[in-house]
Design a protein around this motif. Sequence first.
Motif, PDB file in Angstrom:
ATOM      1  N   GLY A 172       4.431  10.559  -8.691  1.00 37.31           N
ATOM      2  CA  GLY A 172       3.830  11.507  -9.771  1.00 37.31           C
ATOM      3  C   GLY A 172       3.526  12.423  -9.967  1.00 37.31           C
ATOM      4  N   HIS A 173       2.933  12.130  -9.429  1.00 34.52           N
ATOM      5  CA  HIS A 173       1.886  14.098  -8.719  1.00 34.52           C
ATOM      6  C   HIS A 173       3.149  14.961  -8.468  1.00 34.52           C
ATOM      7  CE1 HIS A 173      -1.601  16.718  -8.253  1.00 34.52           C
ATOM      8  NE2 HIS A 173      -0.489  17.349  -7.693  1.00 34.52           N
ATOM      9  N   GLU A 226      -2.518  13.462   7.379  1.00 34.93           N
ATOM     10  CA  GLU A 226      -4.582  13.645   6.818  1.00 34.93           C
ATOM     11  C   GLU A 226      -4.280  11.638   6.269  1.00 34.93           C
ATOM     12  OE1 GLU A 226      -5.637  16.633   4.244  1.00 34.93           O
ATOM     13  OE2 GLU A 226      -4.751  17.816   5.442  1.00 34.93           O
ATOM     14  N   LEU A 227      -3.222  11.310   5.530  1.00 30.41           N
ATOM     15  CA  LEU A 227      -3.067  10.529   4.664  1.00 30.41           C
ATOM     16  C   LEU A 227      -3.424   8.806   5.815  1.00 30.41           C
ATOM     17  CD1 LEU A 227       0.461  10.511   2.794  1.00 30.41           C
ATOM     18  CD2 LEU A 227      -2.022   9.923   1.760  1.00 30.41           C
ATOM     19  N   ALA A 272       2.539   1.925  -3.000  1.00 31.44           N
ATOM     20  CA  ALA A 272       1.313   2.337  -4.407  1.00 31.44           C
ATOM     21  C   ALA A 272       0.918   3.855  -3.851  1.00 31.44           C
ATOM     22  CB  ALA A 272       0.172   1.683  -4.404  1.00 31.44           C
ATOM     23  N   MET A 273       1.258   4.795  -3.082  1.00 25.88           N
ATOM     24  CA  MET A 273       1.236   5.663  -2.259  1.00 25.88           C
ATOM     25  C   MET A 273       2.287   6.545  -2.628  1.00 25.88           C
ATOM     26  SD  MET A 273      -0.533   5.952   1.774  1.00 25.88           S
ATOM     27  CE  MET A 273      -1.990   5.401   2.049  1.00 25.88           C
ATOM     28  N   ARG A 302       0.804  -1.092  -0.249  1.00 27.18           N
ATOM     29  CA  ARG A 302      -0.156  -0.581  -0.049  1.00 27.18           C
ATOM     30  C   ARG A 302       0.727   1.474   0.221  1.00 27.18           C
ATOM     31  NH1 ARG A 302      -4.660   2.509   2.239  1.00 27.18           N
ATOM     32  NH2 ARG A 302      -4.888   4.323   0.502  1.00 27.18           N
ATOM     33  N   GLU A 335       4.444   6.223  -4.973  1.00 31.86           N
ATOM     34  CA  GLU A 335       4.476   5.973  -6.779  1.00 31.86           C
ATOM     35  C   GLU A 335       3.482   6.673  -7.068  1.00 31.86           C
ATOM     36  OE1 GLU A 335       4.224   2.129  -8.918  1.00 31.86           O
ATOM     37  OE2 GLU A 335       4.428   3.380 -11.265  1.00 31.86           O
ATOM     38  N   GLU A 336       2.277   6.890  -6.486  1.00 33.77           N
ATOM     39  CA  GLU A 336       1.739   8.218  -7.126  1.00 33.77           C
ATOM     40  C   GLU A 336       1.496   9.515  -6.685  1.00 33.77           C
ATOM     41  OE1 GLU A 336      -2.352   7.050  -5.190  1.00 33.77           O
ATOM     42  OE2 GLU A 336      -3.759   8.678  -7.618  1.00 33.77           O
ATOM     43  N   LEU A 337       1.954   9.725  -5.469  1.00 30.76           N
ATOM     44  CA  LEU A 337       2.549  11.065  -4.762  1.00 30.76           C
ATOM     45  C   LEU A 337       2.969  11.380  -5.541  1.00 30.76           C
ATOM     46  CD1 LEU A 337       2.101  10.357  -0.860  1.00 30.76           C
ATOM     47  CD2 LEU A 337       0.650  11.944  -2.973  1.00 30.76           C
ATOM     48  N   SER A 384      -6.798   8.235   6.435  1.00 29.06           N
ATOM     49  CA  SER A 384      -7.652   7.212   4.977  1.00 29.06           C
ATOM     50  C   SER A 384      -7.358   6.236   5.207  1.00 29.06           C
ATOM     51  CB  SER A 384      -6.869   8.508   4.132  1.00 29.06           C
ATOM     52  OG  SER A 384      -5.623   8.020   3.761  1.00 29.06           O
ATOM     53  N   LEU A 403       0.433  16.163   5.862  1.00 26.00           N
ATOM     54  CA  LEU A 403      -0.044  15.515   5.022  1.00 26.00           C
ATOM     55  C   LEU A 403      -0.447  13.722   5.305  1.00 26.00           C
ATOM     56  CD1 LEU A 403      -1.068  14.223   1.805  1.00 26.00           C
ATOM     57  CD2 LEU A 403       1.414  14.511   0.573  1.00 26.00           C
TER      58      LEU A 403
END
Lengths: 124, 266
Positions: B40-41, B76-77, B33-34, B30, B36-38, B80, B73
Amino acid sequence: MPNIERDTLRGHLESLVLAVLERGPAHGLEVIRRLEAAGHGSLSLKEGTLYPALYRMEAAGLVEAEWEDATPTRKGAISPGASRRGPRRRIYRLTTKGKRQLARGREEFVKFVQVIGGILGATP
Amino acid sequence: MSKSMNEATHENLMKVVERAVRPLRAGTARKLAMREELLGHLTANYEEELARQTDDKAALAAAIDRFGNPAELSRELAGSLTWFDHVAWASERCGAAIEGTFVWQRGESFAPFAFRSGGCVTLLNLLFFLLTVAVVWLDGGDRFDPTFASFNRFTFTLFATMTAGGVALLWAIQSTYAAAYRSGRERRWLMVAIGLAGWTGLVVLVGAAFWLGITLDIGAVFASLPRIALCTAAVLPPCVLLVVWAAAHSTKQNELYERWSRLECE
């Protein structure tokens, strides 16, 4: 027009994201761009804070996500970043539950504006 | 990493992401994945800023500012995360503790490793022994015979069947992994199913031998056989599949994880 700061947005962020995803699937950066375009530059949001909201909505079944450019190499296996250099992006789309939630969110917001606007004497 | 970005900038962006993600109590998959996504942004932010301004440092600062404070952040993560993330985190911590105890560490001399792992195995066996004695005593009531001879028989049965069961289990894991994930071949589900059925049968026999060693009553063993078979069939195949799946995924993620975990981002 004054900027709408993050704390004011916080209660509405999920509905806003659902609304922009209603126009079509998008990755996180595209969601931000759509929000900024729709808010005419008045929305002031630290971009990273979008992701906790997306993860919460995903866990609640309001949106679903899949990795962009994930190329299956064998059944069930995903090759990371196979056809695009750099980190992959996740594409979020609205679910049926998300659409229902969006409709509820709109009704609640109309009610909110009527009640609070009435008290403030600022009904549009 | 894009052509317009140098390695130092890329690492700086990774550090921002790592400050937000590393403290989270979620499983490795997990968190990867986070990350990589963050990343990328953040990378896209940086490239947009670099197109607006020629100075690399100013573009980096602007991209990070747009992204937000990593500590905030992270909080907040954390909000979630689901219960599944917390369970995955706890099970990985347990796995790391077991690995730290039983696996020969790089650079460690043999004697401390042997004493440490041997001591832990003895403690585990003692615990298992006491639990089993308690179960047999509760089940047998006044038939329970706590003499030296019966304890010897019990201990021999326990160690013999535990060894046989352990070997069968490890072999089942290895053969299932080979059938499902051998590189360059399609998954052979029929082989997986046949293998699991065979190994389950073997473990049922080991269980029956254990029960025979305890009770010395072949009739009782036959009477218990359906129950032993049912319990083994319910537990062993899902556990083996879970271990195989986790092993396959951890191998794939290992290299990526190493890169993130080496970052010094405090």
